[in-house]
Scaffold this active site. Structure first.
Site, PDB file in Angstrom:
ATOM      1  N   ASP A  17       0.869  -1.185   0.000  1.00 52.80           N
ATOM      2  CA  ASP A  17       0.000   0.000   0.000  1.00 52.80           C
ATOM      3  C   ASP A  17       0.904   1.233   0.000  1.00 52.80           C
ATOM      4  OD1 ASP A  17      -2.330   1.616   0.194  1.00 52.80           O
ATOM      5  OD2 ASP A  17      -2.115   1.750   2.364  1.00 52.80           O
ATOM      6  N   SER A  18       0.270   2.398  -0.140  1.00 57.75           N
ATOM      7  CA  SER A  18       1.025   3.644  -0.034  1.00 57.75           C
ATOM      8  C   SER A  18       1.391   3.948   1.415  1.00 57.75           C
ATOM      9  CB  SER A  18       0.185   4.800  -0.579  1.00 57.75           C
ATOM     10  OG  SER A  18      -1.013   4.910   0.176  1.00 57.75           O
ATOM     11  N   CYS A  80      -4.677  -1.670  -1.744  1.00 57.46           N
ATOM     12  CA  CYS A  80      -4.809  -0.246  -2.034  1.00 57.46           C
ATOM     13  C   CYS A  80      -5.689  -0.129  -3.276  1.00 57.46           C
ATOM     14  CB  CYS A  80      -3.420   0.325  -2.306  1.00 57.46           C
ATOM     15  SG  CYS A  80      -3.407   2.014  -2.896  1.00 57.46           S
ATOM     16  N   GLU A 159      -3.782   8.334   8.177  1.00 55.83           N
ATOM     17  CA  GLU A 159      -2.336   8.128   8.286  1.00 55.83           C
ATOM     18  C   GLU A 159      -1.835   8.700   9.621  1.00 55.83           C
ATOM     19  OE1 GLU A 159       0.952   6.406   6.493  1.00 55.83           O
ATOM     20  OE2 GLU A 159      -1.046   6.405   5.629  1.00 55.83           O
ATOM     21  N   CYS A 191     -11.219   3.027  -0.097  1.00 59.46           N
ATOM     22  CA  CYS A 191      -9.807   3.334   0.120  1.00 59.46           C
ATOM     23  C   CYS A 191      -9.452   2.557   1.371  1.00 59.46           C
ATOM     24  CB  CYS A 191      -9.600   4.833   0.338  1.00 59.46           C
ATOM     25  SG  CYS A 191      -7.914   5.243   0.895  1.00 59.46           S
ATOM     26  N   HIS A 193      -7.398   2.979   3.614  1.00 58.84           N
ATOM     27  CA  HIS A 193      -7.142   3.775   4.813  1.00 58.84           C
ATOM     28  C   HIS A 193      -8.432   3.998   5.622  1.00 58.84           C
ATOM     29  CE1 HIS A 193      -3.229   4.764   3.062  1.00 58.84           C
ATOM     30  NE2 HIS A 193      -2.915   5.416   4.158  1.00 58.84           N
TER      31      HIS A 193
HETATM   32  N1  DGL Z   1      -4.858   3.176   0.677  1.00 58.54           N
HETATM   33  C1  DGL Z   1      -4.969   3.687  -0.619  1.00 58.54           C
HETATM   34  C2  DGL Z   1      -6.205   3.343  -1.387  1.00 58.54           C
HETATM   35  O1  DGL Z   1      -6.858   2.384  -1.039  1.00 58.54           O
HETATM   36  C3  DGL Z   1      -4.199   4.889  -1.033  1.00 58.54           C
HETATM   37  C4  DGL Z   1      -4.572   6.195  -0.459  1.00 58.54           C
HETATM   38  C5  DGL Z   1      -3.589   7.240  -0.926  1.00 58.54           C
HETATM   39  O2  DGL Z   1      -2.392   7.015  -0.757  1.00 58.54           O
HETATM   40  O3  DGL Z   1      -4.041   8.271  -1.464  1.00 58.54           O
HETATM   41  O4  DGL Z   1      -6.542   3.952  -2.372  1.00 58.54           O
END
Ligand code: DGL
Length: 211
Positions: A17-18, A80, A159, A191, A193
């Protein structure tokens, strides 16, 4: 006796993931396969992924995939949505021997469950504009109204930890209230997150189904 530079890593499931978002996927993998080794990589140097163009994201995701495969990954999970939108199909073509699992916004169950006929989707720009999301909407959302809300501020909140951020409530309200006002009774957290914010979103926006 292994030679120098020879990889000795056990087979594992690679997860990327990011940032911390993919940990919401990793905890489900651990729940389902508690004994299977996993390796998690977060590209926090390039976070957030959401606002970045597809070609740029593919470069980052491809590099992480190569690392995970070199480290013994027998399967790679793109934990992600933004990475999945950019990279799932090209990676499957490039590594035909590795199974890839990607994220798909949960529009199908939301469209089946809505009583108001309105589904809200909280997501990133990369996911909202990606072909994968377009296909999901065309397939599952023909009989319901879908309101897509790009919510980059929520990635930062997740985050940093919503409780540690001043004005977290205002930020959540800014993104979620328009969905509520439009009648959405199902809110898709598209997302990885965002599951970490589910309690905070519920506290601000009230009960409903967040998936
Ligand atoms: N967790 C990510 C997603 O599901 C990335 C969020 C991001 O880095 O902008 O899209």
């Amino acid at each position: 006796m292994p030679r120098a530079n020879e990889r000795t890593h056990a087979p594992n499931i690679g997860v990327l993931d990011s940032g911390v978002g993919g940990l919401s996927v990793l905890r489900e993998i651990h729940r389902l396969l508690p004994d299977f080794p996993t390796l998690y990589i977060a590209d926090q140097a390039h976070l957030p992924y959401g606002p970045r163009p597809v070609e740029e994201l593919f470069g980052y995701v491809e590099a992480m995939t190569r690392f995970l495969v070199d480290e013994g990954a027998v399967m790679v999970v793109l934990a992600c949505h933004s990475a999945s939108a950019a990279s799932l199909q090209p990676l499957r073509d490039q590594y035909p021997h590795i199974p890839f699992v990607g994220m798909e916004p949960a529009v199908k169950p939301a469209a089946e469950a809505t009583r108001t006929g309105v589904v809200g989707v909280l997501t990133t720009k990369a996911t909202a504009e990606g072909a994968l999301y377009g296909r999901v909407l065309a397939r599952y959302a023909t009989d319901v109204k879908v309101i897509t809300q790009v919510a980059p501020g929520l990635v930062t909140l997740a985050e940093e930890g919503a409780r540690a951020v001043d004005e977290a409530e205002r930020i959540i309200r800014h993104y979620v209230e328009p969905l509520r006002e439009a009648g959405a009774d199902q809110i898709v957290l598209a997302c990885t997150h965002f599951p970490f914010l589910a309690d905070s979103i519920r506290a601000v926006a009230g009960d409903g189904t967040y998936r």
